[in-house]
Each structure stands twice: as C-alpha cells, then as structure tokens.
Design a protein around this motif. Sequence first.
Motif, PDB file in Angstrom:
ATOM      1  N   GLU A 120      -2.521  -5.922   7.979  1.00  0.00           N
ATOM      2  CA  GLU A 120      -3.858  -5.657   8.523  1.00  0.00           C
ATOM      3  C   GLU A 120      -3.805  -4.891   9.834  1.00  0.00           C
ATOM      4  OE1 GLU A 120      -6.762  -9.134   6.812  1.00  0.00           O
ATOM      5  OE2 GLU A 120      -5.505  -9.641   8.552  1.00  0.00           O
ATOM      6  N   ARG A 121      -2.714  -5.037  10.573  1.00  0.00           N
ATOM      7  CA  ARG A 121      -2.591  -4.291  11.836  1.00  0.00           C
ATOM      8  C   ARG A 121      -2.383  -2.803  11.605  1.00  0.00           C
ATOM      9  NH1 ARG A 121       0.625  -8.757  13.526  1.00  0.00           N
ATOM     10  NH2 ARG A 121       2.518  -7.573  13.087  1.00  0.00           N
ATOM     11  N   GLN A 122      -1.967  -2.447  10.408  1.00  0.00           N
ATOM     12  CA  GLN A 122      -1.706  -1.038  10.108  1.00  0.00           C
ATOM     13  C   GLN A 122      -3.014  -0.335   9.762  1.00  0.00           C
ATOM     14  OE1 GLN A 122       0.178  -0.002   6.316  1.00  0.00           O
ATOM     15  NE2 GLN A 122       1.749   1.118   7.458  1.00  0.00           N
ATOM     16  N   ALA A 123      -3.278   0.780  10.416  1.00  0.00           N
ATOM     17  CA  ALA A 123      -4.481   1.559  10.100  1.00  0.00           C
ATOM     18  C   ALA A 123      -4.336   2.198   8.721  1.00  0.00           C
ATOM     19  CB  ALA A 123      -4.688   2.642  11.156  1.00  0.00           C
ATOM     20  N   PRO A 124      -5.289   1.946   7.817  1.00  0.00           N
ATOM     21  CA  PRO A 124      -5.161   2.498   6.459  1.00  0.00           C
ATOM     22  C   PRO A 124      -4.971   4.007   6.445  1.00  0.00           C
ATOM     23  CG  PRO A 124      -6.914   0.869   6.536  1.00  0.00           C
ATOM     24  CD  PRO A 124      -6.471   1.076   7.954  1.00  0.00           C
ATOM     25  N   GLU A 125      -5.587   4.705   7.394  1.00  0.00           N
ATOM     26  CA  GLU A 125      -5.489   6.168   7.406  1.00  0.00           C
ATOM     27  C   GLU A 125      -4.088   6.659   7.740  1.00  0.00           C
ATOM     28  OE1 GLU A 125      -7.580   4.382   9.202  1.00  0.00           O
ATOM     29  OE2 GLU A 125      -9.505   4.688   8.147  1.00  0.00           O
ATOM     30  N   SER A 126      -3.273   5.794   8.350  1.00  0.00           N
ATOM     31  CA  SER A 126      -1.930   6.220   8.770  1.00  0.00           C
ATOM     32  C   SER A 126      -0.864   5.944   7.721  1.00  0.00           C
ATOM     33  CB  SER A 126      -1.543   5.509  10.068  1.00  0.00           C
ATOM     34  OG  SER A 126      -1.335   4.121   9.832  1.00  0.00           O
TER      35      SER A 126
ATOM     36  N   PHE B 281       0.841  -1.201   0.000  1.00  0.00           N
ATOM     37  CA  PHE B 281       0.000   0.000   0.000  1.00  0.00           C
ATOM     38  C   PHE B 281       0.875   1.251   0.000  1.00  0.00           C
ATOM     39  CE2 PHE B 281      -2.835  -3.260   1.626  1.00  0.00           C
ATOM     40  CZ  PHE B 281      -3.992  -3.013   0.919  1.00  0.00           C
ATOM     41  N   GLU B 282       1.930   1.248   0.805  1.00  0.00           N
ATOM     42  CA  GLU B 282       2.832   2.402   0.853  1.00  0.00           C
ATOM     43  C   GLU B 282       3.650   2.535  -0.430  1.00  0.00           C
ATOM     44  OE1 GLU B 282       3.680   2.163   5.680  1.00  0.00           O
ATOM     45  OE2 GLU B 282       4.757   0.867   4.282  1.00  0.00           O
ATOM     46  N   ALA B 283       3.821   1.421  -1.148  1.00  0.00           N
ATOM     47  CA  ALA B 283       4.565   1.444  -2.407  1.00  0.00           C
ATOM     48  C   ALA B 283       3.681   1.834  -3.581  1.00  0.00           C
ATOM     49  CB  ALA B 283       5.192   0.079  -2.672  1.00  0.00           C
ATOM     50  N   GLY B 284       2.386   2.056  -3.331  1.00  0.00           N
ATOM     51  CA  GLY B 284       1.492   2.489  -4.396  1.00  0.00           C
ATOM     52  C   GLY B 284       0.894   1.360  -5.204  1.00  0.00           C
ATOM     53  N   ILE B 285       1.029   0.112  -4.728  1.00  0.00           N
ATOM     54  CA  ILE B 285       0.443  -1.026  -5.456  1.00  0.00           C
ATOM     55  C   ILE B 285      -0.484  -1.817  -4.528  1.00  0.00           C
ATOM     56  CG2 ILE B 285       2.279  -1.217  -7.172  1.00  0.00           C
ATOM     57  CD1 ILE B 285       3.398  -3.599  -5.493  1.00  0.00           C
ATOM     58  N   GLY B 286      -1.301  -1.092  -3.786  1.00  0.00           N
ATOM     59  CA  GLY B 286      -2.256  -1.745  -2.898  1.00  0.00           C
ATOM     60  C   GLY B 286      -3.214  -2.671  -3.634  1.00  0.00           C
TER      61      GLY B 286
END
Length: 756
Positions: free
Chosen positions: A659-665, A635-640
Amino acid sequence: MTQTHAYVKGYRIPGQDAICLSVQAGDRVQVASVDGCQGCEVFFASDNGYRLPVSDAVTVGPANGTLNLMAANGQASNRLKARFQNWQVKEAALSDAYTFTAQALPDISPEQDVTLVVVAAGDNMAVDAHQPTTELKVVHYAQAPVDLPEPLAEPVQEIRVPHSSARTYEVKAGQWIQIIDVQGKQSSDFIAFDKAALEAGQEKMIDGTATRTNMGLSLPQPGLFSKFMDEDQQTMLEVVQDTVGCHDSFLFACSPKFYEDQGYFGHISCTENFNNALKKYGIQPRSGWPAINFFFNTYVEPCGTIGFAEPWSRPGDYVLLKANRDLLCASSACPDDIDPANGWHPTDIHVRIYDENEQFTRSIAYRTIPEELSRMTKQTGFHSRTSKLTKHFAEYRGYWVATEYEGWGVNAEYLACREKVAMIDLTPLRKFEVVGSDAEVFMQYAITRNVRRVSVGEIVYSAICNETGGMIDDGTLFKMSDRAFRWVCGDPYTGKWLRELAEKTGHQVTVRESTDQLHNVAVQGPNSRALLQELIWTPEHQTDVADLAWFHFTIGRLGGPTGTPVMVSRTGYTGELGFEVWCHPDDAETLWDVIWEAGQAYGIAPLGFDALDKLRIEAGLIFAEHEFCPETNPFEAGIGFTTPLKTNDEDFVGRQAIERQAPESRHKLMGLAVQSNEPVHHGDKIYNGRFPVGVVTSATFSPILKKQIALCRLAPDFAAVDTELEVGQLDGQQKRIPAKVVALPFYDPERTRVRS
C-alpha cells in the motif's frame, strides 16, 4: 559430571522411512519432528538385553505403525523391507519396540553400545485426507568421529587417500566410483585412463575440451548431460549422483609451478603425486595434469576471469560415477594449504567401488534452507512410465521431469495440447495441509487473496508475500473443509515459512507437507473433459467431472466405486481447458496407464516442460525467478488481481508495504511482439534509445502466432500498448532487436477456452 560430545552428526528421516544408527555408551541421540506432528518408533536391530527408560507417554510393545506400513505392499513398504534386510533386523525386534508421540520424542543416552533403528512410521494418506507421514530430524552427539557415510551398497573396494597424496585404482566397465570428501572442504583431483588403450601403449584419458563441447556444460552433472569423454569424444564415465554441484574442469591439477610462482619452493603438488602414483604403469610424468577437480569451488566472472574460494562441500559429500569401460583411475587429496582451496587445512579423501550389478538412481543435492542437510533428487510416481517415452529429463525442484518426448518433440506436444489433449507430470508441485480451528483466519493472513469468500470444493489462485510485499511464491488454495485447506505451490520453502508464521501469530493450525503422498498429472486440451469424464466415477455427493466448474475440485475413483481413489481439479498452466488428477504415488502407474490408454482415441500426447513453457508464456502465466521473485510484488508480477486491496479490508503479510507503493510508479508486466527471428532471452534488457526501461522475463517462439513473443517488466512510462522498443544484447548497445508492447495474454485474450 556432564558428558561432552566432540562430534555431532545430523540425519533426516523422510516420512515412512527409517535410519539405523550405531550408538556407543555415553553418546546421545535426539529425535525431533519437522512439523511438530510426527511421532516415531524405535527398536534395537538385535536383542542385546538393553532397555530404554520410558515414561507414561511411551508405548512399549509391537511396532504397529511399522508393521502396518510393511503390510501395505506399496513403495514405502518395499523400501522399508529392503532397509531391514540390509541392516539384518530380526523380526522379533519389531515386537519389542518403543512408540513415541510427536509431543514426547526420544532423547536417548544409552549406557552400553546399541544399534538403534528409528522409523517415521505412518499409513498412506488418502487424497482427501490431511494427515501425511512427515519428516523427522535425528542428531547424534558422539564421542568418537563418524568418519564416513553409510555405503550406498556393499563396496568391492575401499581406497583411502591420505591428505596431500594420490592413489591409483582400477575399475571394470559398469562399476561405480564414489569419491567422498571425508571432513568437508577438501578438493580431489581425478583422472582416468582407458585401460585397454594403456595396454596398447596409448594414453587415452578424460578430455575436458571434448566433454564441454559435447555436453554444452562447464562440468557434467546427473541427467542427460552427465558424460565425461575422451579425446575421441567417446564416453568414459557418467556422473550419476552429486551432493555438491560445484567442481572445476577448467584448470590443471595443482603443480610445482603453481606453488613456485607464489614463493613456495618444494611444496608437494597433486601433479607430482600423480606422476609418482602412475609411474608403475609406465605413464610418462607431466608438468601439469588436466584433471577434474571435485569439490573445488571455481567460478567465472562475467568478464571471463576465473577465481576460486573455499569449497562448499560438507563432511560426507560425494560424487558417484559410473565407468563405461575398463579404467585406470587416480584420485588425489589436494595438498594446497596456502589458500582457501581446501579450507586452509588439507584432509583425506575416500573412494568406494561398487559392483556393476548394483543400481543407483540419478540425483543432485539441493537444500531448501542453507543450514539443513542436503536432499537428493527424487523420481515421481509416474517416472517408470515417462522414462519409457524419453531420456530427456531435467532436475526441477528436487524431482526429475521430462523436458520433451522422443517421437513427439516440443512442437508436437504443444500442438496436441492446443488442438487435442496432452498429459504432463506435475508432481514437483509442493502440497501442504493447513488444518485446525484457525485454518481460515490463518490463511486469510498468510496469502493475499480473500479466503473468506472461498467455498468448500473451490480453489483460489493467490500470491504469498513476505513483509516487504515481495512474492515468496504463487499457488492454489483448495478449501477441503471449513477447517482444512491444501496449499499447492512451487517452492518447498513455503511450508517452512507457513509453519514459522503460524508459530509467530499463535494461530491454532498445523502445516504438514503431503507432497510425498500426493502425486499429480495435468490433463490439458480441448478433449480433456471428454476423456476424463469417461474414466472418473464420482459419488452422488460429489460433482461429476462433466459439470466441474473452473477452479473447483471433486473426489472420485478411476472406473467405478471400487477403483483407484483420485482428486480431480479443473486447473492447469496452459491456457486451455484442462484438469489435474491427484493420487497416491502407489497408484501413479495405474492412473497414467488408464489415462494414456483411453487417451489414444483422443490423440493424446505426453507433454514435457519445454512445451509447457511455450504454452504458459502464450497464456501470460508467470513463473518463479522469471516473472516474480522476493523483490517483486504481485502487481509488478502481473497478478494484481490476487491482491484485492479495495474489496478485502483485512490485513495480510506484506499489505502495508504494498500500500505504501504508489500505483503509478509500479513497473508493469506486459507482452512483447518481437519483430525479428533473432532469439531474445530471460534477462535481456529492453531499451528506449540509449537507456534501459525494462527487462525480458520469459521468451519463446509461438507456433500458433508464428512469431517470437516475450513477457517483460517495463517502467510505467513505456508500458503502453503499441510502444516501440528494442531488446539489447551483448552490452545492450552493440545489438538491438526491435519489438512492440502488446497486451496479455497473447493467446485467447478473453480466456474463453480455459473457461469453456
């Protein structure tokens, strides 16, 4: 009584290659398969009557795998024939060989001295097959030290430089100089004088300032920037091969002052050793010699401070140089035992000189994992063709790749791809065959994409993550059949990781690397389909190139049913309509020639990696160590989109951490429209006022958009389109470049061209 072995030497045998070992009575030789699937053939270089003890799992008789390989008359065959000739292997030896399966590889302890030849034999792999000939590891446990590596060719001179001394030697123009670290971690200062100038009374020698200025590097390395120059900025030597890659050209050779300043009065130094060795040539002594210090581990801190640590060199590491004129050279074995410069224990250096008629390819050593033997840069199957068009090559992932082509240049190559058609050698992509009854369920767990939804003949792009959710790599998965997949990626380590994962999970699969058996060119641009459909014949049960859908592949031949076998995939890395064509390296020259000749009618151009970088940035496509790394999730690499958490309910490596990472963060990969012609670079921080809020991951000037653009990773609070930010340079405060956040991709936002 158990035999102890004081010396251990490791070797690597690439698939379809061999080694020759001199083994003494009482030594031990073990052979192992890297992927657990490769067998070997063993025979004696000359018949001395000795026979190996054998079991039911071993076949004794003709070395059929080796004989078949030699009869194939391809690159591997020619290489093997040359080795056997050099080792003086008699033809009869191949008739009296031992064939070992992968499940029963040899552990040999001969009772008398023997010369063993071990072959990783196997046939060429077809483009739609999955049984490549792969690598073997050999460990020689010896009672006596293996002092030096095998010569690269027949030496014309051998010079031993005992520890804490220096030796001089003369070389002729065109000759090759191999400087070898015998036991590892030993520095060797090197100086060279123009012999003709010396005879005329001038001391013209290697000049570090001229070299660094003209090469643009702190130290030359194999490739385009490989030259050592004199004070007149004329080439004296070239670096051709380097197995270490960490040397020094900043400092003097060690001198009496160096030791006296630390309280070691009277300590011998390289400078004094050089003065004594050069005296007979009438060369005046110096208080400090400016030298190239091979194997010296020097580094420069960001603040500019120069430091050093223990050398990285291992026993047998070397640098190979080519003399461009007649030279007087001097090499030292540095006597420094007061700090880590020589691992605290000075040892010998060895120098070999080879005839000017020998030929050696340029190569740099690299390692996929720290503990393995180094690997040397290879040429792709297309190199004989690309090297006729350019001298601009760079090392990438263990292969030489063209960066740009003479007569075209970056912009012309880029425009050919956007407007007509271009061809690029992408052989460095690593290919792995994942085969077995559990192949699908294994790949479902190994990568982030939902493999269950992929059909035979289809390709899917995916991330592959570690347990923390960080990306190990990205790549494309080809579903070859229900029980066979081909994973194509960038990082050679990925294959080792997949094998370890399969062993850990217990899945019934094999993971074998087929990179050496599959080389590929990408044919990209609006005219790519029209060009290839003229050239590729497909059987009735395979899809025609004209009908090949995006992210699908087909199997065919060049020209007709008896032509060169190829696989064609509708994939690429440019954002344009495009294809990749895959073949065996023996067929690479033919493939290049056919496409190149037919492509003239379509305005074809060769495409280098510099132009490819422009194309992929415009298309918003990511690159390892720029847009992603093991600390960046998809997701952070732009290929979510490769990680469908909602529609895929099965587990995969890294899922729980993601999954533990909040998408908004999550930080987001976005585009930057740079509102200046000042260049920005990978690693530049992006600021909102005083504080950084992101980082530039890649940047280029876009000819088609007529402005500078960049990919960047931003904090979510500042990732909205049209947000105005600044790129900070120097310390981030002294220089600011304005930019605006934009959506990706920059070019063809709906990706209609690549799908057309």
